[in-house]
Write an enzyme that holds these catalytic residues in place. Structure first.
Site, PDB file in Angstrom:
ATOM      1  N   TYR A 248     -38.550 -20.932   5.361  1.00  0.00           N
ATOM      2  CA  TYR A 248     -38.233 -22.331   7.070  1.00  0.00           C
ATOM      3  C   TYR A 248     -38.754 -21.554   8.215  1.00  0.00           C
ATOM      4  O   TYR A 248     -38.371 -22.134   9.058  1.00  0.00           O
ATOM      5  CB  TYR A 248     -36.598 -21.726   6.931  1.00  0.00           C
ATOM      6  CG  TYR A 248     -36.588 -20.152   6.850  1.00  0.00           C
ATOM      7  CD1 TYR A 248     -36.882 -19.421   7.978  1.00  0.00           C
ATOM      8  CD2 TYR A 248     -36.019 -18.846   6.187  1.00  0.00           C
ATOM      9  CE1 TYR A 248     -36.583 -17.595   7.741  1.00  0.00           C
ATOM     10  CE2 TYR A 248     -35.740 -17.920   5.863  1.00  0.00           C
ATOM     11  CZ  TYR A 248     -35.741 -17.304   6.618  1.00  0.00           C
ATOM     12  OH  TYR A 248     -35.527 -15.851   6.566  1.00  0.00           O
ATOM     13  N   CYS A 430      -2.900  19.329 -11.135  1.00  0.00           N
ATOM     14  CA  CYS A 430      -4.467  19.206 -10.700  1.00  0.00           C
ATOM     15  C   CYS A 430      -4.439  18.305 -12.202  1.00  0.00           C
ATOM     16  O   CYS A 430      -4.947  19.186 -13.289  1.00  0.00           O
ATOM     17  CB  CYS A 430      -5.299  20.318 -10.950  1.00  0.00           C
ATOM     18  SG  CYS A 430      -6.879  19.367 -11.325  1.00  0.00           S
ATOM     19  N   CYS A 448      -6.835  21.645  -5.083  1.00  0.00           N
ATOM     20  CA  CYS A 448      -6.525  22.626  -6.423  1.00  0.00           C
ATOM     21  C   CYS A 448      -7.402  23.353  -6.301  1.00  0.00           C
ATOM     22  O   CYS A 448      -8.611  23.594  -6.110  1.00  0.00           O
ATOM     23  CB  CYS A 448      -6.981  21.886  -8.051  1.00  0.00           C
ATOM     24  SG  CYS A 448      -7.072  22.358  -9.493  1.00  0.00           S
ATOM     25  N   CYS A 453     -11.034  25.599 -12.648  1.00  0.00           N
ATOM     26  CA  CYS A 453     -10.822  23.605 -13.121  1.00  0.00           C
ATOM     27  C   CYS A 453     -12.738  23.370 -13.401  1.00  0.00           C
ATOM     28  O   CYS A 453     -12.931  23.362 -12.226  1.00  0.00           O
ATOM     29  CB  CYS A 453     -10.500  23.370 -11.297  1.00  0.00           C
ATOM     30  SG  CYS A 453      -9.820  21.622 -11.614  1.00  0.00           S
TER      31      CYS A 453
END
Ligand code: AMP
Length: 711
Positions: A248, A430, A448, A453
C-alpha cells in the site's frame, strides 16, 4: 475454478507450436504466462485457469529450464526458493525511514485529527481509508523492474534483509508487470514499495494445530506468526507457512507519475501487487467515520486479521506539506479498534496450584476465537475477583483479550444465567495434595502450605529449569511432571542426583502401538544430563531467582547479590539489612529471611552446594571489566529484531558495562532502548523527555561503550 486450461491464455495454439522450437522464446513466454495467471489469481482474485493447468505450465517451464540451465534467471517463477541461505540476516539501512503511525483510540480522537487536518488546509482534503492489516511491515525494492531486496522494518531506520524468504511468498511479484512500467518516472531505476506481510487466519490455525501436535509452543497471534515466519533461516520453511501480502505504500512517491495515494493503489494493482480491495476515498468526516464503523462490523468476517483503519491524506503534495513528527507521519492516522470481545460458556472453574502454593481459580471456557486465537482458559486471579465479577459455572460470559494477547473474562450476562447457578467457592483443600488451605490475614491469596504438595513441586522445579533461572534446556512440563509423579523428584536439588541411565528408562506414561511403555530414551537423557551439568555454572543471582522465594524476581535477585554476593552472607543478613538493598521492601525482606530459616530449604541449599551449584558471585562483581555505563539506568522495550538478542541478554550485556537495568520508565531513567513494536514505555519516555535509543544505537553502545551524540 474453470477447468479449461486454454481459457485466459495469452498465447494461441499456433504461437505455442512455433515457440517450442525456440527454447529461449518459449521459456520467456511461459514465464509471462505464469506471471499473468499469478496476477489474475492473487492480485485480482479472478483466476481463469485451473490449478492443474497452472501446475502443468510450471512443469513445462521447469523441464525446459533444466534442459537449458544457461537460461535460468532469478526472476523466473521457478526460482522463488533459492539464493543463499545465510546464518544471519544482514542489516539493511532504510534510505527513507519506515515510520510508525499515530493512533486514534476512538472516533472522537479520529474527529480531532480530521479537525486539525481541515484547519491546516482550510478545508478537509480528500482522505483515503484503508484497512490496517495486522502483520509485519515489509519493504520491497525493485531495480529495473526486478525484485532485488526485501527488508523488515526493524527499528524504522535499519531492518533485516529477508529477500530469500519473501521471494517464496506467492503473491509478491518477482518482476513488475510491463503494463505498469509507463507509470514510473524512471522505469529503469529503483523503486521501493511497502506493505504488510500477514498470515491468513486459516493458515494460522493450521500452523498452531501442527505446533500443538508436535509439542511446540503455539504462536500467540497471526501477527507474531507472520513475523516469525519471515525470519526463518530456511526459506523452505517460510514457503510452507502460507504467507500473503498487501502492498500500500511507496518509499519515495517521486518514483511514480501519479500524485495521489489512490493513484498509487491503482498503479500497485497494475504492477501485479496484492492490494487490499476494501479501500474508500472519502470527502467528508462522516464518510470516514462510516468506513471505520463498517470495517469494525465486518472485522470478524475477513479471512485475515485487521486491528484498525488507516486514514491518509490522499494528495502527495499535501502529505509533503503536513510532514512528519519524529515517529509518524502527520498526514495519516490509525484508528485502532477496541479489543475484541466475544461471549462464550463458562463450563467450569478449576483451581491451579502455583509454586508458592497460591491457589488460582481458572475459567474453563467453551473454546471461542478472539482476536485471532482460540481461547479456552483464562485466569480469574483470586476468589475476590470471582466474587467481584460474580461469575458462576454455567454462565455465559464476555471474554476479551487485554492488549490483544492475554484473555480476560469481563463478566457474566446476567439474563442468561441458569436458575441453579451458585456463587463459586474456593475449595477448602488443595486439589493437588489434599491438605487444608489457608488464607493469611490481610492477604487475598489462598494457599496450600504443605511442603509435600506435588503441584507446588512441579511448578518450583519448572521455574528452576526456566530460561531466566538455571536454564536447563529440555526439562519441560512433561518430563518434570513424570519425574514428580513417579516420586523421583520433589525439590530442586533432586535435579543433580538424576543419572543418565535412569533417565533413559523413564516411563513416559504412554504406550506404543505394540503396548510396550514409551521411555525417554538415551539421546534425550544424554541431552538432559548435559544441560543439568551446564546449569551448575549459572551465576548466583540466577540460582537465587531460581529458588522461587516469594516476591524475589530476576531484578531483585540481582540487586540482592550485588550487596550479598554469597549464600552465607545472605543467610546471615537480618531483615533490616535486606531492606537497605535497592528495590527490596519489607515484604521481600521477610520472604527471604523466612526462606533461609526453614529447615527444609536449608537442607536443599546444602545439597545444591554438594552438587557444585554456584552459591556465590564468582565474578567478584562484574566490576572487573571497564564500566563505562556506571551510574546510568536503562529500560528496554519492544523486541530486538536486528541482533536476535532477547531483552534479558541485552540487559545482561548492559549490566556488564556497569549500567543498571530497570523494568519501568521514570524521570530517573537515563535511556530507553526501543526495539520493534515498542509500546507504552516508549510513549512514557517521550512524555518525560527521556532520551530514546534505537537497537542500532544499542549495538554501537555495546560494541564501543559509546553513547550516540546528543539527539
Ligand atoms: P503501529 O505498528 O501500531 O504503529 O502501526 C503502524 C503500522 O501499521 C505500519 O508500520 C504498517 O506496518 C501497518 N499497517 C497496516 N496496514 C496499513 C495500511 N493500510 N497503511 C499503512 N500502514 C499499515
Amino acid at each position: 475454478m474453470d477447468t479449461n486450461p486454454e481459457q485466459g491464455s495469452l498465447l494461441d495454439a499456433a504461437q505455442q507450436a512455433e515457440l517450442t522450437s525456440d527454447p529461449a522464446a518459449r521459456i520467456e513466454a511461459l514465464r509471462r504466462e505464469i506471471e499473468h495467471h499469478t496476477y489474475l489469481y492473487y492480485a485480482l482474485d479472478a483466476p481463469t485457469i485451473s490449478d492443474a493447468a497452472f501446475d502443468s505450465l510450471m512443469r513445462e517451464l521447469r523441464a525446459l529450464e533444466q534442459a537449458h540451465p544457461e537460461l535460468i534467471d532469478p526472476s523466473s517463477p521457478t526460482q522463488r526458493v533459492g539464493g543463499s541461505v545465510s546464518d544471519q540476516f544482514t542489516a539493511v539501512r532504510h534510505e527513507v525511514r519506515m515510520y510508525s503511525l499515530d493512533n486514534a483510540m476512538n472516533l472522537e480522537e479520529l474527529d480531532g485529527w480530521m479537525e486539525r487536518i481541515a484547519e491546516e488546509f482550510g478545508t478537509l482534503p480528500p482522505l483515503d481509508c484503508e484497512l490496517k492489516i495486522d502483520g509485519s511491515s515489509i519493504a520491497l525494492t525493485y531495480e529495473n523492474g526486478l525484485l532485488v531486496r526485501a527488508a523488515t522494518r526493524g527499528d524504522g531506520t535499519t531492518g533485516e534483509d529477508v529477500t530469500a524468504n519473501v521471494r517464496t511468498i506467492a503473491d509478491v511479484p518477482l518482476r513488475l508487470r510491463t503494463e505498469a512500467l509507463s507509470g514510473l518516472t524512471h522505469p529503469e531505476g529503483t523503486i521501493e514499495l511497502r506493505g504488510e506481510v500477514y498470515m491468513p487466519r486459516r493458515s494460522f490455525e493450521k500452523l498452531n494445530l501442527a505446533a500443538e501436535a508436535n509439542g511446540k509452543a503455539p504462536f500467540a497471534n497471526p501477527r507474531n506468526a507472520a513475523a516469525g515466519s519471515l525470519r526463518q533461516k530456511d526459506p523452505l520453511i517460510t514457503k510452507g507457512r502460507d504467507l500473503s501480502t498487501f502492498i500500500y505504500a511507496v518509499a519515495d512517491e517521486r518514483a511514480l507519475k501519479t500524485t495521489t495515494q489512490w493513484g498509487l493503489l491503482e498503479w500497485l494493482r497494475e504492477a501485479g501487487f496484492h492490494v487490499n480491495p476494501d479501500v474508500r476515498l472519502c470527502t467528508t468526516a462522516q464518510e470516514v467515520r462510516e468506513f471505520c464503523e463498517e470495517a469494525l462490523a465486518h472485522r470478524a468476517d475477513l479471512p485475515y486479521e485487521i486491528d484498525g483503519v488507516v486514514v491518509k491524506v490522499n494528495e502527495f503534495a499535501l502529505q509533503t506539506q503536513a510532514g512528519f513528527t519524529s515517529r509518524a507521519p502527520r498526514w495519516a492516522i490509525a484508528f485502532k479498534f477496541p479489543p475484541e470481545e466475544k461471549t462464550t460458556l463458562l463450563r467450569d472453574i478449576t483451581v491451579q496450584v502455583g509454586r508458592t502454593g497460591v491457589l488460582t481459580p481458572v475459567a474453563e471456557l467453551a473454546p471461542v476465537s478472539v482476536a485471532g486465537s482460540t481461547v479456552a482458559r483464562a485466569t480469574l486471579h483470586n476468589l475476590d475477583e470471582v466474587h467481584r465479577k460474580d461469575v458462576r459455572i454455567g454462565d455465559t460470559v464476555i471474554v476479551r483479550k487485554a492488549g490483544d494477547v492475554i484473555p480476560e473474562v469481563l463478566g457474566p450476562i446476567a439474563e442468561l444465567r441458569p436458575a441453579d447457578a451458585l456463587p463459586w467457592q474456593m475449595p477448602t483443600h488443595c486439589p493437588s495434595c489434599g491438605s487444608r488451605v489457608v488464607q493469611e490475614e490481610g492477604e487475598v491469596a489462598v494457599r496450600c502450605i504443605s511442603i509435600d504438595c506435588p503441584a507446588q513441586s512441579l511448578e518450583r522445579l519448572l521455574h528452576w529449569a526456566s530460561r531466566g533461572a538455571l536454564d536447563i534446556d529440555g526439562m519441560g512440563e512433561e518430563i518434570v511432571g513424570r519425574l514428580v509423579e513417579t516420586g523421583r523428584m520433589s525439590d530442586v536439588a533432586d535435579y543433580y542426583s538424576l543419572d543418565e541411565e535412569e533417565l533413559a528408562l523413564l516411563d513416559m506414561g504412554r504406550v506404543s502401538k505394540d503396548g510396550s511403555p514409551i521411555r525417554l530414551g538415551k539421546t534425550m537423557a544424554a541431552k538432559l544430563i548435559a544441560a543439568i551439568n551446564e546449569s551448575r555454572q549459572r551465576p548466583f543471582a540466577r540460582v537465587l531467582f531460581g529458588l522461587g522465594i516469594r516476591h524475589v524476581g530476576k531484578t531483585t535477585a540481582e540487586a540482592i547479590v550485588s550487596v550479598f554476593p554469597s549464600v552465607e552472607q545472605l543467610v546471615a543478613a537480618d531483615e533490616a539489612a535486606l531492606v537497605a538493598v535497592d528495590g527490596v521492601g519489607p515484604k521481600v525482606a521477610r520472604g527471604i529471611h523466612e526462606f533461609f530459616r526453614t529447615p527444609d530449604n536449608v537442607q536443599v541449599i546444602e545439597r545444591l552446594r554438594a552438587a557444585g551449584v554456584c552459591l556465590a558471585d564468582t565474578t567478584a562483581s562484574a566490576a572487573e571489566g571497564p564500566q563505562p555505563l556506571a551510574g546510568l539506568t536503562f529500560v528496554l522495550t519492544g523486541s530486538l529484531t536486528e541482533s536476535g538478542m532477547t531483552r534479558d541478554e541485552a540487559g545482561d550485556a548492559l549490566k556488564a558495562l556497569g549500567a543498571k537495568v530497570s523494568g519501568s520508565v521514570s524521570k530517573k531513567t537515563s535511556y530507553v532502548v526501543a526495539g520493534e513494536a515498542a509500546g507504552s514505555k516508549l510513549t512514557k519516555a517521550e512524555s518525560l523527555g527521556v532520551p530514546v535509543l534505537s537497537e542500532r544505537d544499542l549495538l554501537t553502545l555495546l560494541q564501543t561503550g559509546e553513547l550516540p551524540a546528543e539527539q
